[in-house]
Design an enzyme around this catalytic site. Structure first.
Site, mmCIF file in Angstrom:
data_model
loop_
_atom_site.group_PDB
_atom_site.id
_atom_site.type_symbol
_atom_site.label_atom_id
_atom_site.label_comp_id
_atom_site.label_asym_id
_atom_site.label_seq_id
_atom_site.Cartn_x
_atom_site.Cartn_y
_atom_site.Cartn_z
ATOM 1 N N ASP A 42 0.781 -1.245 0.000
ATOM 2 C CA ASP A 42 0.000 0.000 0.000
ATOM 3 C C ASP A 42 0.814 1.299 0.000
ATOM 4 O OD1 ASP A 42 -1.496 -2.154 0.825
ATOM 5 O OD2 ASP A 42 -2.179 -1.252 2.684
ATOM 6 N N SER A 102 -0.321 0.153 7.465
ATOM 7 C CA SER A 102 -0.655 1.326 6.664
ATOM 8 C C SER A 102 -1.201 2.496 7.470
ATOM 9 C CB SER A 102 -1.683 0.938 5.611
ATOM 10 O OG SER A 102 -1.022 0.247 4.586
ATOM 11 N N ARG A 169 -7.749 -1.131 11.358
ATOM 12 C CA ARG A 169 -6.456 -0.595 10.920
ATOM 13 C C ARG A 169 -6.556 0.476 9.846
ATOM 14 N NH1 ARG A 169 -6.045 -6.067 9.630
ATOM 15 N NH2 ARG A 169 -6.649 -6.565 7.497
#
Ligand code: FRU
Length: 477
Positions: A42, A102, A169
């Protein structure tokens, strides 16, 4: 910066030095961000700070098939030429020891704050969904754009609603109306993907504020949420897992979709009118930022997790895997979110070849086909084995690999496109991005030509346009 960070930094530098010795140029794009060695996923922490564009990404330096996650860092002045700045975040604290996952960047008061998920997998018998995983929200700040200070643990699983699994997350933070907002992706105990909205007065202490969810589940987990305003619309962007294929839609393992929020995001729910951001094989976990000139720019991971049984990336042979998409400008036209390559791309090309109805040649490995008019049908074959085609009568745009090796297992994807007014196809060594109708539809894919240049074979009666190249790249004979 603790001793563990310094140790990681040295080990990563050694690894990169080792891999530099046998550096292979083939398949390494010129305009797209790729990892020097190892695995990329990502895009993280996207921002423009004091004129410089910063892109971080999920990075496993020691294994091109993925592993422990760091944040790697790149900078650029034009979003075309990127410099690798090394590791920005390493898993070096008890609250992020199994991965600096991320997150996003907030630029304010002469500093960049990074918010991310500290992933911890406890030892013991766990499924790591319902038990055994800590999803910590962490903040770290820095003033020089390169080095970041002490990590602060700002939320733990105890701060999230009780009916969730351990999967929470990917904080995306922004400031609006004098307050700070954060969205996080989550999976409920009932296996429903949702987005959690938090609010804060200082960016450090956060209160849970709203749950953005559909009435009926759309996948079991929503990863990498983003929420932004563009052309008067509020867009929620999510990367759901567990969505079933539906005809031409949702054919990848995981999806990336957007939806317009009808009400204020602080109280809204999600109406379920999702639209896939990309119809190709390689696109996931996109994030956006606002450039200093006000443009909303999105970058995606031009890759896909958990696809091993379907397709692969031949750059693995050279010890690295995955790239990011070209930064794309977002806008809304006719009620549709459009993505187009950043306008800086226009400055890259300095050599042009016009075409009308048909064209056939071997070009270099980085070029763009830009149609100004599209006839009743288009058939383009790249490198002898990647076909892009559309017929007005059928109303579907197809991307099909007819050469297994070229696509490394990729097969065929299509998208309903009834009218085709314009078309842009960007080829950059081992990746292709196709933009239809002013960016209303996009296809992204990796491909692996074994030849020196890329052959282009176009049959498009009634179409015209030009090929854009860069003079210091290889020219057609
Ligand atoms: C999406 C994702 C995120 C997570 C990261 C870990 O690809 O699974 O949800 O933070 O990758 O690398």
């Amino acid at each position: 910066m603790n001793v563990l960070y310094r140790t990681w930094e040295r080990l990563v530098a050694q690894e990169l030095e080792r891999s530099r010795k046998n550096k292979e140029k083939r398949w390494r794009p010129k305009l797209h961000i790729s990892p020097p060695a190892g695995w990329l996923n990502d895009p993280n922490g996207l921002c423009q700070y004091q004129g410089v564009y910063h892109v971080f990404y999920q990075y496993s330096p020691f294994d091109a098939k993925g592993g422990l996650k760091f944040w790697a860092h790149c900078t650029s002045l034009d979003m075309l030429r990127w410099s690798f700045e090394g590791i920005a975040l390493a898993p070096d604290e008890p609250f992020d020891c199994h991965g600096a996952y991320s997150g996003s960047a907030l630029v304010e008061n002469g500093q960049i704050s990074l918010y991310y998920t500290g992933n911890v997998k406890q030892t013991g018998e766990h499924d790591y969904i319902h038990t055994g995983r800590e999803s910590n929200t962490v903040r770290v700040a820095g003033r020089d754009g390169i080095h970041f200070g002490e990590k602060k643990l700002i939320m733990t699983n105890r701060d999230y609603p009780e009916d969730l699994t351990c999967h929470v997350r990917d904080p995306k933070v922004w400031k609006q109306d004098g307050r700070y907002y954060m969205v996080q992706g989550a999976r409920t105990a009932e296996d429903k993907g949702v987005v959690l909205l938090f609010e804060s007065e200082n960016g450090l202490e956060w209160k849970y504020r709203n749950r953005l969810e559909t009435e009926k589940a759309f996948g079991y987990m929503w990863e990498c949420p983003d929420l932004y305003h563009v052309d008067g619309h509020t867009v929620l962007s999510i990367s759901p897992q567990g969505v079933e294929a539906d005809g031409l839609k949702y054919n990848n393992v995981y999806q990336s979709v957007t939806v317009f929020l009808e009400d204020d995001f602080r109280t809204a729910s999600v109406n379920g009118a999702f639209r896939e951001l990309d119809a190709g094989f390689d696109f996931y976990a996109p994030q956006s930022f606002e450039a200093e000139d006000g443009r909303r720019i999105q970058i995606g991971w031009m890759g896909m997790p958990d696809v091993d049984e379907y397709y692969t990336n031949r750059s693995l042979e050279d010890g690295w895997q995955h790239i990011l998409t070209l930064p794309r400008e977002l806008s809304v036209k006719d009620g549709i979110l459009c993505q187009n390559p950043v306008r800086e791309l226009d400055t890259w090309w300095n050599f042009f070849i016009s075409f009308e109805n048909a064209y056939s040649h071997v070009l270099g490995d980085c070029f763009e086909l830009e149609f100004s008019r599209v006839g009743e049908s288009v058939r383009l074959t790249l490198a002898g084995g990647l076909a892009l085609f559309w017929e007005k009568a059928e109303g579907i745009f197809w991307m099909e690999f007819t050469d297994q090796k070229l696509g490394a297992g990729r097969t065929k994807r299509g998208r309903k496109v009834e009218k085709l007014a314009d078309l842009r196809i960007l080829v950059d060594v081992s990746c292709v991005e196709v933009y239809l109708n002013g960016g209303k539809d996009v296809f992204s894919t990796r491909f692996y030509p074994d030849t020196e240049g890329v052959s282009v074979k176009l049959q498009a009666p009634g179409s015209e346009g030009r090929i854009r190249l860069r003079q210091d790249e290889e020219q057609p004979e």
